[in-house]
Motif scaffolding. Structure first.
Motif, PDB file in Angstrom:
ATOM      1  N   ALA A 163       5.141   6.833 -11.626  1.00  0.00           N
ATOM      2  CA  ALA A 163       5.604   6.571 -10.463  1.00  0.00           C
ATOM      3  C   ALA A 163       4.537   5.959  -9.578  1.00  0.00           C
ATOM      4  N   LYS A 164       3.433   6.494  -9.544  1.00  0.00           N
ATOM      5  CA  LYS A 164       2.481   5.954  -8.715  1.00  0.00           C
ATOM      6  C   LYS A 164       1.655   4.758  -9.124  1.00  0.00           C
ATOM      7  N   MET A 165       1.931   4.137 -10.428  1.00  0.00           N
ATOM      8  CA  MET A 165       1.522   2.994 -10.790  1.00  0.00           C
ATOM      9  C   MET A 165       2.470   2.039 -10.469  1.00  0.00           C
ATOM     10  N   LEU A 166       3.785   2.240  -9.813  1.00  0.00           N
ATOM     11  CA  LEU A 166       4.744   1.115  -9.644  1.00  0.00           C
ATOM     12  C   LEU A 166       4.516   0.520  -8.192  1.00  0.00           C
ATOM     13  N   LYS A 167       4.854  -0.950  -8.069  1.00  0.00           N
ATOM     14  CA  LYS A 167       4.904  -1.579  -6.920  1.00  0.00           C
ATOM     15  C   LYS A 167       6.401  -2.009  -6.614  1.00  0.00           C
ATOM     16  N   PRO A 168       7.101  -0.929  -5.899  1.00  0.00           N
ATOM     17  CA  PRO A 168       8.657  -1.077  -5.781  1.00  0.00           C
ATOM     18  C   PRO A 168       8.725  -2.141  -4.722  1.00  0.00           C
ATOM     19  N   GLN A 169       9.843  -2.857  -4.859  1.00  0.00           N
ATOM     20  CA  GLN A 169      10.424  -4.004  -4.056  1.00  0.00           C
ATOM     21  C   GLN A 169      11.649  -3.450  -3.313  1.00  0.00           C
ATOM     22  N   LYS A 170      11.602  -3.665  -1.999  1.00  0.00           N
ATOM     23  CA  LYS A 170      12.976  -3.167  -1.113  1.00  0.00           C
ATOM     24  C   LYS A 170      13.699  -4.257  -0.920  1.00  0.00           C
ATOM     25  N   VAL A 171      14.992  -4.401  -1.012  1.00  0.00           N
ATOM     26  CA  VAL A 171      15.724  -5.414  -0.383  1.00  0.00           C
ATOM     27  C   VAL A 171      16.904  -4.428   0.400  1.00  0.00           C
ATOM     28  N   ILE A 172      16.723  -5.151   2.096  1.00  0.00           N
ATOM     29  CA  ILE A 172      17.237  -4.502   2.933  1.00  0.00           C
ATOM     30  C   ILE A 172      18.397  -5.624   3.487  1.00  0.00           C
ATOM     31  N   GLU A 232      26.370  12.605   2.451  1.00  0.00           N
ATOM     32  CA  GLU A 232      25.698  13.199   1.393  1.00  0.00           C
ATOM     33  C   GLU A 232      24.873  12.345   0.704  1.00  0.00           C
ATOM     34  N   GLU A 233      23.374  12.556   0.255  1.00  0.00           N
ATOM     35  CA  GLU A 233      22.626  12.009  -0.458  1.00  0.00           C
ATOM     36  C   GLU A 233      22.269  12.683  -1.630  1.00  0.00           C
ATOM     37  N   ASP A 234      22.180  12.016  -2.697  1.00  0.00           N
ATOM     38  CA  ASP A 234      22.052  12.874  -3.746  1.00  0.00           C
ATOM     39  C   ASP A 234      20.744  12.596  -4.561  1.00  0.00           C
ATOM     40  N   ASN A 235      19.911  11.584  -4.042  1.00  0.00           N
ATOM     41  CA  ASN A 235      18.401  11.371  -4.597  1.00  0.00           C
ATOM     42  C   ASN A 235      18.328  11.395  -6.122  1.00  0.00           C
ATOM     43  N   LYS A 236      19.373  10.590  -6.451  1.00  0.00           N
ATOM     44  CA  LYS A 236      19.346  10.299  -8.041  1.00  0.00           C
ATOM     45  C   LYS A 236      18.364   9.558  -8.567  1.00  0.00           C
ATOM     46  N   GLY A 237      17.673  10.135  -9.752  1.00  0.00           N
ATOM     47  CA  GLY A 237      16.315   9.351 -10.294  1.00  0.00           C
ATOM     48  C   GLY A 237      15.178   9.473  -9.585  1.00  0.00           C
ATOM     49  N   LEU A 238      15.373  10.348  -8.426  1.00  0.00           N
ATOM     50  CA  LEU A 238      14.043  10.784  -7.492  1.00  0.00           C
ATOM     51  C   LEU A 238      13.771  12.238  -7.690  1.00  0.00           C
ATOM     52  N   ASP A 239      14.229  13.045  -6.829  1.00  0.00           N
ATOM     53  CA  ASP A 239      13.995  14.496  -7.347  1.00  0.00           C
ATOM     54  C   ASP A 239      15.378  15.204  -7.482  1.00  0.00           C
ATOM     55  N   ASN A 240      16.433  14.304  -7.403  1.00  0.00           N
ATOM     56  CA  ASN A 240      17.752  14.649  -7.815  1.00  0.00           C
ATOM     57  C   ASN A 240      18.294  15.927  -6.980  1.00  0.00           C
ATOM     58  N   SER A 244       0.796  -1.103   0.001  1.00  0.00           N
ATOM     59  CA  SER A 244      -0.059   0.055  -0.154  1.00  0.00           C
ATOM     60  C   SER A 244       0.948   1.240  -0.092  1.00  0.00           C
ATOM     61  N   ASN A 245       0.492   2.172  -0.550  1.00  0.00           N
ATOM     62  CA  ASN A 245       0.978   3.537  -0.788  1.00  0.00           C
ATOM     63  C   ASN A 245       0.194   4.742  -0.672  1.00  0.00           C
ATOM     64  N   ASP A 246      -0.015   5.143   0.606  1.00  0.00           N
ATOM     65  CA  ASP A 246      -0.966   6.390   0.889  1.00  0.00           C
ATOM     66  C   ASP A 246      -0.284   7.481   0.605  1.00  0.00           C
ATOM     67  N   ASN A 247      -0.962   8.488  -0.089  1.00  0.00           N
ATOM     68  CA  ASN A 247      -0.470  10.009  -0.385  1.00  0.00           C
ATOM     69  C   ASN A 247       0.785  10.080  -1.161  1.00  0.00           C
ATOM     70  N   PHE A 248       1.204   8.992  -1.749  1.00  0.00           N
ATOM     71  CA  PHE A 248       2.518   9.049  -2.617  1.00  0.00           C
ATOM     72  C   PHE A 248       2.357  10.335  -3.486  1.00  0.00           C
ATOM     73  N   GLU A 249       1.195  10.651  -4.149  1.00  0.00           N
ATOM     74  CA  GLU A 249       1.008  11.678  -4.895  1.00  0.00           C
ATOM     75  C   GLU A 249       1.420  13.005  -4.145  1.00  0.00           C
ATOM     76  N   PHE A 286       4.421  16.063 -13.722  1.00  0.00           N
ATOM     77  CA  PHE A 286       3.186  15.428 -13.900  1.00  0.00           C
ATOM     78  C   PHE A 286       3.246  13.924 -14.481  1.00  0.00           C
ATOM     79  N   ALA A 287       4.054  13.946 -15.514  1.00  0.00           N
ATOM     80  CA  ALA A 287       4.237  12.751 -16.336  1.00  0.00           C
ATOM     81  C   ALA A 287       4.925  11.506 -15.481  1.00  0.00           C
ATOM     82  N   THR A 288       5.837  12.141 -14.726  1.00  0.00           N
ATOM     83  CA  THR A 288       6.861  11.172 -13.948  1.00  0.00           C
ATOM     84  C   THR A 288       5.841  10.560 -12.772  1.00  0.00           C
ATOM     85  N   ARG A 289       5.035  11.620 -12.283  1.00  0.00           N
ATOM     86  CA  ARG A 289       4.238  11.074 -11.249  1.00  0.00           C
ATOM     87  C   ARG A 289       3.153  10.289 -11.550  1.00  0.00           C
ATOM     88  N   LYS A 290       2.690  10.275 -12.935  1.00  0.00           N
ATOM     89  CA  LYS A 290       1.702   9.279 -13.383  1.00  0.00           C
ATOM     90  C   LYS A 290       2.329   7.973 -13.547  1.00  0.00           C
TER      91      LYS A 290
END
Ligand code: ECB
Length: 134
Positions: A34-43, A72-80, A13-18, A28-32
């Motif tokens: 991104a919100k369809m994705l079902k990401p997987q996390k490997v920790i 330092e975090e670069d958030n590359k591919g997210l908001d950069n 589940s992913n509440d208020n990702f938008e 807008f195009a990237t959000r459209k």
């Protein structure tokens, strides 16, 4: 026993990702997409050392850190946007503060039953994600 977040986790589940993405200024195009994705996390957790890999069919993001050591975090591919990040334990919760251009940015991970929870914060927006073990 300390908490161990290690494992492979699938988003359920992913509440208020938008709202979170709007706060980060994602277009807008990237959000459209991104919100369809079902990401997987490997920790991978080794004591206070963490490797978190978030993967999806669109983009991947990986992060490595040690508790109490700012990086330092670069958030590359997210908001950069670059930020300074610091992760600490608050009881059994993993709390990250991301200091930079965006106010009140950060995230918190915790385990609840068999589920992995993630709260993502930016400005006045909170996104709540829940993952189940793969
Ligand atoms: C990497 C999968 C999501 C890809 C979304 C693509 C574009 C949207 C752009 C920006 C939205 C901001 C964040 C996406 C949400 C999740 C990605 C990882 C969030 C995160 O910081 O996770 C932490 C905690 O597990 C470790 O990096």
């Amino acid at each position: 026993m300390p908490v161990d977040f290690s494992g492979t986790w699938n988003l359920i589940s992913n509440d208020n990702f938008e709202g979170y993405m709007v706060a980060l200024g994602i277009d807008f195009a990237t959000r459209k997409i991104a919100k369809m994705l079902k990401p997987q996390k490997v920790i991978k957790q080794d004591g206070d050392s963490f490797y978190i890999h978030t993967t999806s069919t669109f983009r991947d993001y990986s992060l490595q850190f040690k508790i109490g050591e700012e990086f330092e975090e670069d958030n590359k591919g997210l908001d950069n946007r670059k930020c300074k990040s610091l992760v600490t334990w608050e009881n059994d919760k993993l709390v990250c503060v991301q200091t930079g251009e965006k106010k009140n940015r950060g995230w918190t991970h915790w385990l609840e039953g068999d589920d992995l929870h993630l709260e993502l914060r930016c400005e006045n927006q909170v996104c709540k994600q829940v993952f189940k073990r793969a």
